[in-house]
Motif scaffolding. Sequence first.
Motif, PDB file in Angstrom:
ATOM      1  N   ALA A  49      75.117  48.053  50.909  1.00 49.12           N
ATOM      2  CA  ALA A  49      75.601  47.724  49.559  1.00 49.12           C
ATOM      3  C   ALA A  49      76.573  48.785  49.062  1.00 49.12           C
ATOM      4  CB  ALA A  49      74.425  47.593  48.592  1.00 49.12           C
ATOM      5  N   TRP A  53      79.724  46.483  49.513  1.00 50.48           N
ATOM      6  CA  TRP A  53      79.765  45.726  48.257  1.00 50.48           C
ATOM      7  C   TRP A  53      80.360  46.541  47.113  1.00 50.48           C
ATOM      8  CZ3 TRP A  53      80.102  40.894  47.471  1.00 50.48           C
ATOM      9  CH2 TRP A  53      79.448  39.977  48.291  1.00 50.48           C
ATOM     10  N   LEU A 129      70.876  41.533  48.875  1.00 48.23           N
ATOM     11  CA  LEU A 129      72.256  41.059  48.886  1.00 48.23           C
ATOM     12  C   LEU A 129      72.602  40.435  50.236  1.00 48.23           C
ATOM     13  CD1 LEU A 129      73.946  44.161  47.253  1.00 48.23           C
ATOM     14  CD2 LEU A 129      72.928  42.176  46.136  1.00 48.23           C
ATOM     15  N   ILE A 132      78.564  40.778  53.084  1.00 45.81           N
ATOM     16  CA  ILE A 132      79.779  40.573  52.304  1.00 45.81           C
ATOM     17  C   ILE A 132      80.569  39.411  52.901  1.00 45.81           C
ATOM     18  CG2 ILE A 132      81.088  42.322  53.555  1.00 45.81           C
ATOM     19  CD1 ILE A 132      82.415  43.032  50.849  1.00 45.81           C
TER      20      ILE A 132
END
Length: 171
Positions: A49, A53, A129, A132
């Motif tokens: 992340a 991200w 998450l 990506i």
Amino acid sequence: MIDATSQARPPKPHAGTGPTPTPTLRLRIRPWNDAVLDTLGHDPRGLYAETFWLPTLGPTCIMLLRHLADRFDTEPEGFLLDTTATSTRLGLGARTSANAPLRRALARLVTFDFAGSIEPATFIVRRHLPPINPRHVKRLPDFLRHLHDEWIATERARPPHEGIRRRARAK
């Protein structure tokens, strides 16, 4: 004759009165359960992340996701989020207006499908998450695109369930 500058000044407050306190907004935050992402997704407090991200979401969104992940660790069914306290804790100031940084970050999480509004003051938020999106990978700087390609190659070279076992041991 009265000059124009004296008309433009706001009246002076009476002694002892200060600014009107802004009301604290509390939001109900609940987990967005997703069996696939909860098993295979990336922790918002992790390196993935932060590395991949962060350039897309921005530091405020990543810090908010990390804060919410910490809260989910202690309150897995959800919690009331005091926006003023949270905003102050994240270094964003105590503003609660519609354009306050915390509100904009939450709106950005909704835009990227990491959160959703299910009622006026209730949000569901993902605990993990996804990788990506390739569209966002293309927008990363060259060195991060190459690093992402290496990351993916390393993940694909591992045995199928190693990542799940590794994440299960980390909890």
